[in-house]
Design a protein around this motif. Sequence first.
Motif, PDB file in Angstrom:
ATOM      1  N   LEU A  91      -5.913   6.970   6.842  1.00 26.04           N
ATOM      2  CA  LEU A  91      -5.894   6.937   5.387  1.00 26.04           C
ATOM      3  C   LEU A  91      -4.955   5.828   4.975  1.00 26.04           C
ATOM      4  O   LEU A  91      -3.822   5.756   5.450  1.00 26.04           O
ATOM      5  CB  LEU A  91      -5.435   8.273   4.802  1.00 26.04           C
ATOM      6  N   SER A  92      -5.442   4.966   4.098  1.00 20.51           N
ATOM      7  CA  SER A  92      -4.691   3.798   3.667  1.00 20.51           C
ATOM      8  C   SER A  92      -4.817   3.640   2.157  1.00 20.51           C
ATOM      9  O   SER A  92      -5.885   3.900   1.595  1.00 20.51           O
ATOM     10  CB  SER A  92      -5.285   2.570   4.371  1.00 20.51           C
ATOM     11  N   GLY A 130       1.218  12.157   8.531  1.00 16.82           N
ATOM     12  CA  GLY A 130       1.596  11.165   7.529  1.00 16.82           C
ATOM     13  C   GLY A 130       2.624  11.730   6.580  1.00 16.82           C
ATOM     14  O   GLY A 130       3.003  12.902   6.668  1.00 16.82           O
ATOM     15  N   SER A 177      -1.816   8.357   8.886  1.00 12.96           N
ATOM     16  CA  SER A 177      -1.601   7.437   7.780  1.00 12.96           C
ATOM     17  C   SER A 177      -1.519   6.026   8.352  1.00 12.96           C
ATOM     18  O   SER A 177      -1.256   5.826   9.538  1.00 12.96           O
ATOM     19  CB  SER A 177      -0.323   7.791   7.019  1.00 12.96           C
ATOM     20  N   CYS A 178      -1.753   5.052   7.501  1.00 14.09           N
ATOM     21  CA  CYS A 178      -1.652   3.671   7.935  1.00 14.09           C
ATOM     22  C   CYS A 178      -0.202   3.370   8.308  1.00 14.09           C
ATOM     23  O   CYS A 178       0.655   4.245   8.233  1.00 14.09           O
ATOM     24  CB  CYS A 178      -2.125   2.741   6.819  1.00 14.09           C
ATOM     25  N   MET A 227       0.990   3.649  -0.675  1.00 12.74           N
ATOM     26  CA  MET A 227       0.401   4.794  -1.363  1.00 12.74           C
ATOM     27  C   MET A 227       1.317   5.165  -2.532  1.00 12.74           C
ATOM     28  O   MET A 227       2.533   5.207  -2.382  1.00 12.74           O
ATOM     29  CB  MET A 227       0.250   5.969  -0.393  1.00 12.74           C
ATOM     30  N   TYR A 267       0.240  10.922   1.606  1.00  9.57           N
ATOM     31  CA  TYR A 267      -0.928  10.814   2.484  1.00  9.57           C
ATOM     32  C   TYR A 267      -1.481  12.196   2.831  1.00  9.57           C
ATOM     33  O   TYR A 267      -2.696  12.424   2.802  1.00  9.57           O
ATOM     34  CB  TYR A 267      -0.573  10.051   3.768  1.00  9.57           C
TER      35      TYR A 267
END
Length: 147
Positions: free
Chosen positions: A55-56, A130, A14-15, A75, A134
């Motif tokens: 993933l963002s 994440g 995850s970001c 998110m 996410y």
Amino acid sequence: MSDTSPSRRLLILSCSMTKRDGPQYMPARDRYDGPLWRTLRHVDPDEHKAQVAFLSAEYGFRGARSTIENYEARMTPEIVTAMKAGGLGTRWLPPKTLRRVMPSGEHPGMHIASMTEHGRKPFVEVCLVGGALYLDVMQHFVELFQE
């Protein structure tokens, strides 16, 4: 014995809310500065152990060498729903207005295709890291990637 060479492993992170300053655009793996991203840069600076994607909420699913701007986005369940509904064709960044005739942004399908040499070198190991929102999207995308 399966082939676990770096090109056959995928790590999806995850970001990170913590980001590094720098040029307007820089690779995501250098921009994100949370503990997992710092560890990644220290342990596998050249992606020899695995290819890395992220993933963002702002950028969707992309390879970690993709350049990104500094941003603030979290998110949400609504974004999860939109990403999953759009599947591999979800273009992210979503358009800010309805005026665009052609969809803008990049989609997960183009990134995974590039990372697997258009399916010629599929991943044999995948690791997802994440929070719950996410992971929900990541698991959905991995299932679509497998199809």
